[in-house]
Design a protein around this motif. Structure first.
Motif, short mmCIF file in Angstrom:
data_model
loop_
_atom_site.label_atom_id
_atom_site.label_comp_id
_atom_site.label_asym_id
_atom_site.label_seq_id
_atom_site.Cartn_x
_atom_site.Cartn_y
_atom_site.Cartn_z
N THR A 45 15.46 -8.94 4.23
CA THR A 45 15.12 -8.10 5.32
C THR A 45 15.95 -8.02 6.53
OG1 THR A 45 13.33 -9.60 5.97
CG2 THR A 45 12.62 -8.24 4.50
N SER A 60 15.95 -4.89 8.74
CA SER A 60 14.61 -4.24 9.21
C SER A 60 14.38 -4.56 10.71
CB SER A 60 13.38 -5.06 8.41
OG SER A 60 12.29 -4.52 8.77
N ALA A 103 11.92 -2.47 12.39
CA ALA A 103 10.53 -2.25 12.54
C ALA A 103 9.80 -1.75 11.25
CB ALA A 103 10.35 -0.90 13.41
N ARG A 132 7.50 -2.89 15.92
CA ARG A 132 8.90 -3.54 15.76
C ARG A 132 8.47 -5.13 15.63
NH1 ARG A 132 10.54 -0.51 20.37
NH2 ARG A 132 12.04 1.06 19.96
N TRP A 133 9.43 -5.79 14.50
CA TRP A 133 9.26 -7.28 14.60
C TRP A 133 9.48 -8.14 15.84
CZ3 TRP A 133 6.94 -8.18 10.37
CH2 TRP A 133 7.06 -7.47 9.25
N THR A 134 10.11 -7.80 16.75
CA THR A 134 10.43 -8.54 18.07
C THR A 134 9.94 -7.93 19.19
OG1 THR A 134 12.56 -7.24 18.27
CG2 THR A 134 12.64 -9.36 16.94
N ARG A 159 0.74 -7.09 12.88
CA ARG A 159 1.99 -7.69 11.92
C ARG A 159 1.93 -9.45 11.65
NH1 ARG A 159 5.31 -7.09 16.79
NH2 ARG A 159 6.07 -9.18 17.55
N ASN A 164 4.91 -12.03 11.02
CA ASN A 164 6.25 -12.03 10.79
C ASN A 164 6.56 -13.22 9.69
OD1 ASN A 164 6.28 -10.66 12.92
ND2 ASN A 164 8.15 -11.49 13.92
N LYS A 224 5.91 -11.66 6.48
CA LYS A 224 6.52 -10.40 6.43
C LYS A 224 5.57 -9.18 6.20
CE LYS A 224 9.68 -11.73 3.78
NZ LYS A 224 11.54 -11.93 3.29
N VAL A 258 2.83 -6.07 7.39
CA VAL A 258 2.20 -5.13 8.47
C VAL A 258 0.91 -4.82 7.84
CG1 VAL A 258 3.12 -3.31 7.68
CG2 VAL A 258 2.73 -3.42 10.25
N THR A 266 10.29 0.82 6.10
CA THR A 266 11.20 -0.10 7.29
C THR A 266 12.62 0.37 7.08
OG1 THR A 266 11.39 -2.31 7.99
CG2 THR A 266 11.51 -1.71 5.52
#
Length: 123
Positions: free
Chosen positions: A28, A31, A33, A52-54, A72, A74, A77, A79, A98
């Motif tokens: 991933t 990835s 978002a 977004r992941w961050t 989410r 993380n 992994k 959502v 993604t």
């Protein structure tokens, strides 16, 4: 390749709730978002929500605002899409997606998609 698997769809009465999940497996690194889209028969794929992941900020389509919540995990992994006060017009196949996207609302920008999960809301 990234593998996305959706779950949680089903049949629900109008006004009810469903919680969808999408879990990513495999590499991933690309990835940025995760997004949720839906498609009803005879209609174009519609943006529902993305995150977004961050970035903690969620993004919602007009039809989802005030009723749906994206979140989410993380570490897992995964959502989620919490859908409340469902309406018959919410019926459709819900897909998660993604990729290394800059624009989160355009389905054509996402290279990786799950198989979809059916959501049916009865009157």
């Amino acid at each position: 390749q990234v593998r996305l698997v959706e779950s949680g769809g089903g049949l629900v009465q109008a006004g009810g709730s469903l919680r969808l999940s999408c879990t990513a497996s495999g590499p991933t690194f690309g990835s940025v978002a995760m997004g949720w889209f839906r498609q009803a028969p005879g209609k174009e794929r519609e943006f529902v929500a993305a995150i977004r992941w961050t970035d903690n900020s969620p993004y919602y389509g007009d039809s989802a605002k005030g009723r749906f919540t994206i979140s989410r995990d993380n570490a897992k992994k995964t959502v989620y899409l919490q859908m409340n006060t469902l309406k018959p017009e919410d019926t459709g196949v819900y897909y998660c997606a993604t990729g290394a996207v800059t624009r989160l609302t355009r389905p054509d920008d996402y290279p990786n998609w799950g198989q979809g999960t059916q959501v049916t809301v009865s009157s």
